[in-house]
Design a protein around this motif. Structure first.
Motif, PDB file in Angstrom:
ATOM      1  N   LYS A   1     -47.877  12.610 -27.288  1.00 57.53           N
ATOM      2  CA  LYS A   1     -46.911  13.161 -26.211  1.00 57.53           C
ATOM      3  C   LYS A   1     -47.766  13.114 -24.869  1.00 57.53           C
ATOM      4  O   LYS A   1     -49.166  13.147 -24.798  1.00 57.53           O
ATOM      5  N   CYS A   2     -46.871  13.341 -23.601  1.00 59.89           N
ATOM      6  CA  CYS A   2     -47.503  13.422 -22.413  1.00 59.89           C
ATOM      7  C   CYS A   2     -46.822  14.746 -21.783  1.00 59.89           C
ATOM      8  O   CYS A   2     -45.700  14.860 -22.356  1.00 59.89           O
ATOM      9  N   PHE A   3     -47.352  15.356 -20.943  1.00 60.01           N
ATOM     10  CA  PHE A   3     -46.778  16.510 -20.388  1.00 60.01           C
ATOM     11  C   PHE A   3     -46.866  16.442 -18.851  1.00 60.01           C
ATOM     12  O   PHE A   3     -47.679  16.113 -18.328  1.00 60.01           O
ATOM     13  N   GLU A   4     -45.866  17.221 -18.395  1.00 55.81           N
ATOM     14  CA  GLU A   4     -45.862  17.256 -17.055  1.00 55.81           C
ATOM     15  C   GLU A   4     -45.766  18.828 -16.581  1.00 55.81           C
ATOM     16  O   GLU A   4     -45.265  19.568 -17.299  1.00 55.81           O
ATOM     17  N   ILE A   5     -46.765  18.931 -15.732  1.00 58.91           N
ATOM     18  CA  ILE A   5     -47.077  20.414 -15.290  1.00 58.91           C
ATOM     19  C   ILE A   5     -46.891  20.805 -13.770  1.00 58.91           C
ATOM     20  O   ILE A   5     -47.264  19.995 -12.928  1.00 58.91           O
TER      21      ILE A   5
ATOM     22  N   ARG B   1     -48.769  26.313 -13.001  1.00 55.91           N
ATOM     23  CA  ARG B   1     -49.528  25.682 -14.289  1.00 55.91           C
ATOM     24  C   ARG B   1     -48.723  25.858 -15.232  1.00 55.91           C
ATOM     25  O   ARG B   1     -49.127  25.965 -16.471  1.00 55.91           O
ATOM     26  N   ALA B   2     -47.683  25.959 -14.899  1.00 61.97           N
ATOM     27  CA  ALA B   2     -46.494  25.907 -16.246  1.00 61.97           C
ATOM     28  C   ALA B   2     -46.261  24.638 -16.885  1.00 61.97           C
ATOM     29  O   ALA B   2     -45.883  23.737 -16.002  1.00 61.97           O
TER      30      ALA B   2
ATOM     31  N   LEU C   1     -47.441  18.008  -8.871  1.00 59.42           N
ATOM     32  CA  LEU C   1     -47.066  17.851 -10.517  1.00 59.42           C
ATOM     33  C   LEU C   1     -48.353  17.225 -10.841  1.00 59.42           C
ATOM     34  O   LEU C   1     -49.098  16.458 -10.451  1.00 59.42           O
ATOM     35  N   ALA C   2     -48.686  17.580 -12.280  1.00 58.30           N
ATOM     36  CA  ALA C   2     -49.838  17.019 -13.190  1.00 58.30           C
ATOM     37  C   ALA C   2     -49.078  16.573 -14.470  1.00 58.30           C
ATOM     38  O   ALA C   2     -48.224  16.881 -14.798  1.00 58.30           O
ATOM     39  N   TYR C   3     -49.932  15.369 -14.695  1.00 59.79           N
ATOM     40  CA  TYR C   3     -49.460  14.566 -16.068  1.00 59.79           C
ATOM     41  C   TYR C   3     -50.653  14.613 -16.877  1.00 59.79           C
ATOM     42  O   TYR C   3     -51.940  14.371 -16.313  1.00 59.79           O
ATOM     43  N   THR C   4     -50.735  14.797 -18.291  1.00 51.21           N
ATOM     44  CA  THR C   4     -51.757  14.864 -19.004  1.00 51.21           C
ATOM     45  C   THR C   4     -51.100  14.034 -20.397  1.00 51.21           C
ATOM     46  O   THR C   4     -49.903  14.141 -20.573  1.00 51.21           O
ATOM     47  N   SER C   5     -52.212  13.723 -21.256  1.00 50.90           N
ATOM     48  CA  SER C   5     -51.852  13.006 -22.542  1.00 50.90           C
ATOM     49  C   SER C   5     -52.467  13.847 -23.693  1.00 50.90           C
ATOM     50  O   SER C   5     -53.296  14.589 -23.543  1.00 50.90           O
ATOM     51  N   GLN C   6     -52.149  13.577 -24.886  1.00 49.07           N
ATOM     52  CA  GLN C   6     -52.472  14.414 -25.955  1.00 49.07           C
ATOM     53  C   GLN C   6     -52.459  13.391 -27.338  1.00 49.07           C
ATOM     54  O   GLN C   6     -51.392  12.810 -27.595  1.00 49.07           O
ATOM     55  N   MET C   7     -53.581  13.257 -27.845  1.00 47.80           N
ATOM     56  CA  MET C   7     -53.839  12.068 -28.576  1.00 47.80           C
ATOM     57  C   MET C   7     -53.077  12.553 -30.038  1.00 47.80           C
ATOM     58  O   MET C   7     -52.331  11.645 -30.621  1.00 47.80           O
ATOM     59  N   GLU C   8     -53.508  13.489 -30.439  1.00 50.12           N
ATOM     60  CA  GLU C   8     -52.940  13.942 -31.847  1.00 50.12           C
ATOM     61  C   GLU C   8     -51.427  13.919 -32.084  1.00 50.12           C
ATOM     62  O   GLU C   8     -50.810  13.571 -32.985  1.00 50.12           O
TER      63      GLU C   8
END
Length: 497
Positions: A244-248, A253-254, A234-241
């Protein structure tokens, strides 16, 4: 006398029967030693293959290796025998191009102690398949030597390193706009870079070849950072605008889930040691969001000092350290009570935290004061570790904890840091024992993303304003220690544009 003759005849008959009925064995050896051997269409081996308990008869042998003429033969196996067969495959001619940066280097290809080819780069030649030693030499640059197997048409590209540099450059990778973060997968096969000006929000490359392998889209905006769980699934990423955070899912890569931090301008993400919780620092929200990964729900937000950036969750699951950018404070959150304690207030702009729990130390970059702090988790003391070039941001430790890598953005443009400044950025390497400089290299415009692979063999960092990743091989600590600082002293004269 007759009885003796009878016994002799009986013994001879018994021996004949034994020899005619005893199983046979075949041992096959191939050269090159990594050739694939296929016996009778079903039994396979590499290099050497022994097959026992064979009956008398004919059998097929097939030997192959990429870059060599395959061999196919039929053999006669006799009862009770041990047949030993050897096959030397004939090498096929291969077209090989060697390109160097800069051009004009002397290139030598040697095979079995003899020079197969020697000449200036770029070169394009034909050589038989086999094991070669490649040597590249150019005044003012490190001599480069590598053992390699040439078995197909190929182009070899090499970036020569300035004389004395310990890190070895192996490639440049062009990305989309503003590569902010980068993480190499645990097996070293992929480099995931978060694109601030996405979509796509994450681009994925083979770090050694530069081949683009795919990407991840998390909407109309880009991503800030990306991390992996321990298993690499699993990967985790962040989005400033969107805050939110996302689990991938790493394999497909979904995007599996998205999490709302309930705050503003989410920057860094950090997993708890048991990987049941995701922490997110919120730059404009001045707080840290705690997300339960079992339910996907936001549990709470804990207020901290101005513009939190880097975080580190301790291995015992009790504490979360937070770096304050505008405040310059280092804080610790008690994860059981939620209480926040200010540990250090003397920083300028604390950005990134990495830790060596073996020694109980945190390393924290300070973009305002151009240095790295070290915090002793046992005593609570924070002291200056090393001074750096202008604007140190992302930092990382080698897996053995012996070396600290620091990316320095360089002096800002006087109008705006969105434009290239008057200095090149740099990558610095320090001995974590005493802060001794081990090497330095001149980077591009605003090096920002930085990651050392889990096996310590690769360094990947971004030139943020040049929209590219740069990849370097990392030798062992002993090589750095013997290099007397590498190019650390020399790099100062090359920073100004």
């Amino acid at each position: 006398m007759v009885s003796v003759l009878v016994l002799v005849v009986i013994a001879a008959i018994a021996l004949s029967v034994y020899l005619l009925t005893r199983p046979a064995t075949v041992t096959i050896t191939a050269n090159p030693s990594d050739s694939m051997i296929l016996f009778n269409g079903s039994v396979a081996g590499t290099g050497t293959l022994e097959v026992a308990d064979l009956k008398r008869g004919e059998y097929t042998v097939y030997v192959e290796r990429t870059g060599f003429e395959p061999v196919s033969s039929t053999i006669e196996v006799r009862q009770g025998r041990h047949e030993r067969l050897s096959y030397d495959l004939l090498p096929l001619p291969q077209q090989v191009a060697v390109v160097t940066d800069p051009e004009g280097a002397s290139v030598t290809l040697s095979h079995d102690g003899s020079i197969a080819h020697q000449g200036p780069s770029p070169m394009d030649i034909q050589v038989p398949s086999g094991l070669y030693t490649l040597t590249i030499e150019l005044p003012g640059y490190n001599t480069f030597t590598r053992e390699m197997s040439i078995d197909t048409t190929t182009t070899l590209e090499y970036h020569l390193d300035p004389e004395g540099q310990v890190l070895h450059g192996i490639g440049l990778i062009t990305t989309l706009g503003a590569p902010k973060g980068v993480s190499v997968t645990h097996d070293g096969s992929e480099a995931w870079t978060s694109i601030l000006n996405g979509p796509p929000s994450i681009q994925i490359f083979d770090p050694r070849t530069g081949e683009i392998l795919g990407g991840v889209d998390i909407g109309e905006h880009g991503a800030v950072e990306v991390i992996f769980n321990r298993s690499g699934t699993l990967a985790y990423t962040s989005q400033m605008e969107t805050a939110k955070c996302f689990e991938i899912d790493v394999a497909t890569r979904a995007v599996l889930r998205e999490f709302d931090t309930g705050s503003a301008w989410t920057k860094w993400v950090e997993l708890s040691p048991d990987e049941k919780t995701l922490y997110a620092s919120n730059w404009s929200g001045d707080d840290v969001s705690i997300i339960d990964l079992e339910t996907g729900e936001l549990v709470r937000r804990i207020g901290v000092s101005n513009t939190p950036r880097g975080m580190y969750a301790t291995g015992d699951g009790r504490s979360l350290y937070v770096a304050g950018f505008d405040s310059g404070h280092l804080e610790r959150i008690d994860l059981e009570s939620g209480e926040v304690t200010t540990l250090f207030t003397g920083g300028g702009a604390l950005r990134h935290i990495v830790a060596d729990e073996t020694t109980g130390r945190l390393f924290i970059s300070d973009m305002a004061d151009d240095l790295v702090w070290v915090h002793d988790m046992a005593t609570g003391s924070t002291t200056k570790f090393v001074e750096t070039d202008e604007k140190p941001n992302t930092i990382d430790l080698t897996p053995d904890g012996k070396m600290l890598f620091v990316s320095c953005r360089g002096e800002n443009n006087e109008k705006t840091y969105y434009l290239p400044g008057p200095e090149w950025g740099s990558i610095l390497v320090f001995d974590t024992t005493d802060g001794r400089p081990l090497d330095a290299l001149i980077a591009g415009n605003q090096p920002t993303a930085l990651d050392v692979s889990d096996d310590g063999s690769l360094l990947v960092f971004s030139d943020f304003l040049d929209n590219r990743l740069r990849v370097y091989e990392i030798p062992g600590y002993d090589v750095f220690a013997a290099a007397e600082g590498g190019r650390y002293d020399e790099h100062f004269a090359e920073i100004a544009k």
